[in-house]
Design a protein around this motif. Structure first.
Motif, PDB file in Angstrom:
ATOM      1  N   SER A 131      17.684 -41.286  39.843  1.00  0.00           N
ATOM      2  CA  SER A 131      18.643 -42.238  40.410  1.00  0.00           C
ATOM      3  C   SER A 131      19.904 -42.320  39.564  1.00  0.00           C
ATOM      4  CB  SER A 131      18.012 -43.629  40.536  1.00  0.00           C
ATOM      5  OG  SER A 131      16.922 -43.598  41.424  1.00  0.00           O
ATOM      6  N   TYR A 176      21.955 -39.316  40.301  1.00  0.00           N
ATOM      7  CA  TYR A 176      22.513 -39.318  41.652  1.00  0.00           C
ATOM      8  C   TYR A 176      23.573 -40.410  41.842  1.00  0.00           C
ATOM      9  CZ  TYR A 176      22.736 -39.256  46.733  1.00  0.00           C
ATOM     10  OH  TYR A 176      23.173 -39.191  48.027  1.00  0.00           O
ATOM     11  N   TYR A 177      23.250 -41.631  41.478  1.00  0.00           N
ATOM     12  CA  TYR A 177      24.163 -42.757  41.684  1.00  0.00           C
ATOM     13  C   TYR A 177      25.084 -42.996  40.492  1.00  0.00           C
ATOM     14  CZ  TYR A 177      20.804 -43.873  45.371  1.00  0.00           C
ATOM     15  OH  TYR A 177      19.991 -43.825  46.460  1.00  0.00           O
ATOM     16  N   ILE A 211      18.050 -40.492  48.347  1.00  0.00           N
ATOM     17  CA  ILE A 211      18.520 -39.358  47.565  1.00  0.00           C
ATOM     18  C   ILE A 211      18.147 -38.029  48.267  1.00  0.00           C
ATOM     19  CG2 ILE A 211      18.247 -38.108  45.375  1.00  0.00           C
ATOM     20  CD1 ILE A 211      17.837 -40.918  44.058  1.00  0.00           C
ATOM     21  N   TYR A 269      20.343 -36.488  50.936  1.00  0.00           N
ATOM     22  CA  TYR A 269      21.513 -35.756  50.487  1.00  0.00           C
ATOM     23  C   TYR A 269      21.279 -34.258  50.482  1.00  0.00           C
ATOM     24  CZ  TYR A 269      25.245 -34.088  47.425  1.00  0.00           C
ATOM     25  OH  TYR A 269      26.297 -33.409  46.890  1.00  0.00           O
ATOM     26  N   TRP A 270      20.043 -33.876  50.070  1.00  0.00           N
ATOM     27  CA  TRP A 270      19.701 -32.469  50.014  1.00  0.00           C
ATOM     28  C   TRP A 270      19.193 -32.060  51.358  1.00  0.00           C
ATOM     29  CZ3 TRP A 270      18.952 -35.189  45.372  1.00  0.00           C
ATOM     30  CH2 TRP A 270      19.666 -34.677  44.289  1.00  0.00           C
TER      31      TRP A 270
END
Length: 179
Positions: free
Chosen positions: A128, A131-132, A175, A178-179
């Motif tokens: 996280s 990612y964030y 998350i 996103y992929w």
């Protein structure tokens, strides 16, 4: 106590598999006491802890000593826990902390729980943060911040196992999209 001394003591505590919290009791180890000693201070354990729970800890997780009275002890649940996990990989928010608590709980019950060392674990907190983006000085992110960054709303009480697990799953799903 200076920052460097605090970091040195924290590193030494972690190396000895003890929990050391810098913020609350700065100079006090708060987990399992020495063998034969009476337990002291806080031991957050929903599996029959015999240690009193500090009011400030109760304010965070809502677990009181009275609420643990009828809960099973570690020896009562360890086989079932190991069976349920099996060979499945685990995703845990702040995995290092949770695994340390599990190991300390096992040690407090004279259980080496070596099977905990063989788990495949992925840390949702570090993922996280990558990612964030990190939101604190440790380069990590809290679950509540990750939930917020994902545009999610809390369902249930924060710091309860079920709610935190569900919110962690939702953050991971965000998350993964996103992929």
């Amino acid at each position: 106590m200076c920052h460097d001394d605090l970091e040195t003591r924290r590193a030494a505590a972690l190396a000895q598999n003890k929990c050391f919290t810098k913020g609350r009791l700065r100079d006090e180890f708060r987990m399992k006491p020495a063998p034969g000693a009476e337990p002291v201070k806080i031991y957050k354990n929903a599996y029959g802890s015999k240690v009193c729970i500090d009011p400030s800890a109760f304010a965070v997780h809502g677990i009181s000593a009275d609420s643990l009275t009828d809960e099973p002890l570690w020896p009562d649940i360890t086989r079932q826990l190991q069976h349920n996990i099996g060979q499945h990989p685990l995703i845990i928010f702040n995995a290092d902390f949770d695994l340390r608590i599990l190991k300390q709980t096992a040690i407090a019950h004279n259980d080496p729980a070596s099977w905990l060392d063989n788990l495949t674990v992925y840390c949702a907190m570090w993922l996280s943060a990558k990612y964030y983006g990190p939101t604190n000085r440790y380069g990590t992110i809290s679950l509540s911040r990750a939930v917020s960054q994902a545009g999610l709303s809390w369902v249930g009480q924060a710091h309860s196992a079920v709610t935190d697990a569900a919110m962690t799953a939702q953050v991971i799903n965000d998350i993964a999209e996103y992929w």
